[in-house]
Scaffold this motif. Structure first.
Motif, PDB file in Angstrom:
ATOM      1  N   ALA A 237       0.746  -1.042   0.009  1.00 29.09           N
ATOM      2  CA  ALA A 237      -0.010   0.141   0.108  1.00 29.09           C
ATOM      3  C   ALA A 237       0.924   1.278  -0.078  1.00 29.09           C
ATOM      4  O   ALA A 237       0.467   2.216  -0.762  1.00 29.09           O
ATOM      5  N   ALA A 238       1.911   1.152   0.754  1.00 29.65           N
ATOM      6  CA  ALA A 238       3.009   2.499   0.754  1.00 29.65           C
ATOM      7  C   ALA A 238       3.533   2.563  -0.457  1.00 29.65           C
ATOM      8  O   ALA A 238       3.633   3.733  -1.121  1.00 29.65           O
ATOM      9  N   ALA A 239       4.153   1.692  -1.132  1.00 29.38           N
ATOM     10  CA  ALA A 239       4.695   1.610  -2.480  1.00 29.38           C
ATOM     11  C   ALA A 239       3.651   2.098  -3.441  1.00 29.38           C
ATOM     12  O   ALA A 239       4.020   3.028  -4.336  1.00 29.38           O
ATOM     13  N   GLN A 240       2.191   1.660  -3.276  1.00 31.55           N
ATOM     14  CA  GLN A 240       1.560   2.207  -4.264  1.00 31.55           C
ATOM     15  C   GLN A 240       1.086   3.593  -4.087  1.00 31.55           C
ATOM     16  O   GLN A 240       0.983   4.377  -5.132  1.00 31.55           O
ATOM     17  N   ALA A 241       0.891   3.965  -2.936  1.00 28.34           N
ATOM     18  CA  ALA A 241       0.822   5.325  -2.635  1.00 28.34           C
ATOM     19  C   ALA A 241       1.902   6.300  -3.286  1.00 28.34           C
ATOM     20  O   ALA A 241       1.539   7.389  -3.821  1.00 28.34           O
ATOM     21  N   TYR A 242       3.179   5.721  -2.992  1.00 23.69           N
ATOM     22  CA  TYR A 242       4.349   6.426  -3.505  1.00 23.69           C
ATOM     23  C   TYR A 242       4.275   6.702  -5.131  1.00 23.69           C
ATOM     24  O   TYR A 242       4.350   7.963  -5.501  1.00 23.69           O
ATOM     25  N   LEU A 243       3.797   5.802  -5.806  1.00 23.34           N
ATOM     26  CA  LEU A 243       3.712   5.665  -7.108  1.00 23.34           C
ATOM     27  C   LEU A 243       2.503   6.574  -7.626  1.00 23.34           C
ATOM     28  O   LEU A 243       2.804   7.328  -8.600  1.00 23.34           O
ATOM     29  N   ARG A 244       1.572   6.488  -6.725  1.00 27.88           N
ATOM     30  CA  ARG A 244       0.546   7.431  -7.260  1.00 27.88           C
ATOM     31  C   ARG A 244       0.831   9.035  -7.160  1.00 27.88           C
ATOM     32  O   ARG A 244       0.516   9.892  -7.866  1.00 27.88           O
ATOM     33  N   LEU A 245       1.669   9.001  -5.903  1.00 30.86           N
ATOM     34  CA  LEU A 245       2.014  10.386  -5.862  1.00 30.86           C
ATOM     35  C   LEU A 245       3.148  11.020  -6.850  1.00 30.86           C
ATOM     36  O   LEU A 245       2.838  11.977  -7.121  1.00 30.86           O
TER      37      LEU A 245
ATOM     38  N   ALA B 170       2.522   3.924   8.337  1.00 29.82           N
ATOM     39  CA  ALA B 170       1.999   2.922   8.693  1.00 29.82           C
ATOM     40  C   ALA B 170       2.674   1.606   8.312  1.00 29.82           C
ATOM     41  O   ALA B 170       2.748   0.392   9.073  1.00 29.82           O
ATOM     42  N   ALA B 171       3.471   1.585   7.287  1.00 31.56           N
ATOM     43  CA  ALA B 171       4.348   0.499   6.897  1.00 31.56           C
ATOM     44  C   ALA B 171       5.754   0.536   7.553  1.00 31.56           C
ATOM     45  O   ALA B 171       6.487  -0.390   7.431  1.00 31.56           O
ATOM     46  N   GLY B 172       6.079   1.420   8.211  1.00 30.70           N
ATOM     47  CA  GLY B 172       7.484   1.730   8.811  1.00 30.70           C
ATOM     48  C   GLY B 172       8.399   1.950   8.038  1.00 30.70           C
ATOM     49  O   GLY B 172       9.514   1.728   8.035  1.00 30.70           O
ATOM     50  N   LEU B 173       7.922   2.704   6.874  1.00 35.19           N
ATOM     51  CA  LEU B 173       8.887   2.946   5.948  1.00 35.19           C
ATOM     52  C   LEU B 173       9.359   4.565   5.828  1.00 35.19           C
ATOM     53  O   LEU B 173      10.264   4.971   5.071  1.00 35.19           O
ATOM     54  N   ALA B 174       8.743   5.248   6.878  1.00 38.94           N
ATOM     55  CA  ALA B 174       9.198   6.634   6.739  1.00 38.94           C
ATOM     56  C   ALA B 174      10.568   6.880   7.154  1.00 38.94           C
ATOM     57  O   ALA B 174      11.006   6.203   8.169  1.00 38.94           O
ATOM     58  N   GLY B 175      11.429   7.583   6.369  1.00 33.92           N
ATOM     59  CA  GLY B 175      12.865   7.724   6.575  1.00 33.92           C
ATOM     60  C   GLY B 175      13.566   6.514   5.989  1.00 33.92           C
ATOM     61  O   GLY B 175      14.657   6.418   6.178  1.00 33.92           O
ATOM     62  N   ASN B 176      13.030   5.446   5.448  1.00 35.03           N
ATOM     63  CA  ASN B 176      13.625   4.368   5.011  1.00 35.03           C
ATOM     64  C   ASN B 176      13.452   4.221   3.575  1.00 35.03           C
ATOM     65  O   ASN B 176      12.883   3.118   3.013  1.00 35.03           O
ATOM     66  N   GLU B 177      14.261   5.353   2.890  1.00 37.38           N
ATOM     67  CA  GLU B 177      13.956   5.345   1.306  1.00 37.38           C
ATOM     68  C   GLU B 177      14.514   4.112   0.622  1.00 37.38           C
ATOM     69  O   GLU B 177      13.942   3.733  -0.485  1.00 37.38           O
ATOM     70  N   ASP B 178      15.471   3.572   0.911  1.00 38.67           N
ATOM     71  CA  ASP B 178      16.241   2.368   0.404  1.00 38.67           C
ATOM     72  C   ASP B 178      15.193   1.213   0.453  1.00 38.67           C
ATOM     73  O   ASP B 178      15.069   0.743  -0.768  1.00 38.67           O
ATOM     74  N   ARG B 179      14.755   0.864   1.485  1.00 36.50           N
ATOM     75  CA  ARG B 179      13.708  -0.067   1.619  1.00 36.50           C
ATOM     76  C   ARG B 179      12.322   0.168   0.454  1.00 36.50           C
ATOM     77  O   ARG B 179      11.938  -0.667  -0.147  1.00 36.50           O
ATOM     78  N   LEU B 180      11.669   1.516   0.575  1.00 33.62           N
ATOM     79  CA  LEU B 180      10.546   1.863  -0.071  1.00 33.62           C
ATOM     80  C   LEU B 180      11.259   1.686  -1.635  1.00 33.62           C
ATOM     81  O   LEU B 180      10.326   1.215  -2.579  1.00 33.62           O
ATOM     82  N   LEU B 181      12.205   2.284  -2.018  1.00 38.59           N
ATOM     83  CA  LEU B 181      12.666   2.233  -3.394  1.00 38.59           C
ATOM     84  C   LEU B 181      12.926   0.596  -3.804  1.00 38.59           C
ATOM     85  O   LEU B 181      12.405   0.492  -5.138  1.00 38.59           O
ATOM     86  N   ARG B 182      13.216  -0.026  -3.023  1.00 45.13           N
ATOM     87  CA  ARG B 182      13.511  -1.624  -3.431  1.00 45.13           C
ATOM     88  C   ARG B 182      12.000  -2.160  -3.585  1.00 45.13           C
ATOM     89  O   ARG B 182      11.600  -3.075  -4.636  1.00 45.13           O
ATOM     90  N   LEU B 183      11.024  -1.675  -2.565  1.00 45.68           N
ATOM     91  CA  LEU B 183       9.806  -2.290  -2.817  1.00 45.68           C
ATOM     92  C   LEU B 183       8.962  -1.716  -4.140  1.00 45.68           C
ATOM     93  O   LEU B 183       8.358  -2.563  -4.901  1.00 45.68           O
ATOM     94  N   VAL B 184       9.139  -0.670  -4.516  1.00 44.50           N
ATOM     95  CA  VAL B 184       8.547   0.263  -5.694  1.00 44.50           C
ATOM     96  C   VAL B 184       9.115  -0.576  -6.902  1.00 44.50           C
ATOM     97  O   VAL B 184       8.654  -1.000  -7.950  1.00 44.50           O
ATOM     98  N   SER B 185      10.695  -0.778  -6.927  1.00 44.77           N
ATOM     99  CA  SER B 185      11.153  -1.531  -7.987  1.00 44.77           C
ATOM    100  C   SER B 185      10.605  -2.845  -8.132  1.00 44.77           C
ATOM    101  O   SER B 185      10.301  -3.403  -9.233  1.00 44.77           O
TER     102      SER B 185
END
Length: 82
Positions: A10-18, A52-67
């Motif tokens: 959900a966090a990765a999808q919200a990031y992509l929508r943004l 909610a996903a515990g990804l705030a401030g963890n850009e590396d993990r977020l970008l891996r998830l988005v990828s």
């Protein structure tokens, strides 16, 4: 392969929508002056989803998830935006 929880997805999808909303607003010269107002909701949604996903401030993990979402063979465009 990266294992993705429902909240991470959900966090990765919200990031992509943004990202897509930002691109759409900023590429239209008529909308660009209103970017702040038009992007308020997508930014808030992404912030909340990241927290909610515990990804705030963890850009590396977020970008891996988005990828991972972008390259997942079973993921459709619709899945990426829901």
């Amino acid at each position: 392969m990266t294992t993705i929880t429902a909240t991470e997805r959900a966090a990765a999808q919200a990031y992509l929508r943004l990202l897509e909303s930002t691109q759409a607003v900023l590429t239209d010269p008529r909308l660009a002056p209103y970017a702040g107002v038009m992007l308020t909701n997508p930014m808030a949604e992404a912030d909340e989803a990241l927290r909610a996903a515990g990804l705030a401030g963890n850009e590396d993990r977020l970008l891996r998830l988005v990828s991972s979402l972008r390259t997942s063979p079973g993921t459709t465009d619709r899945d990426r935006h829901t």
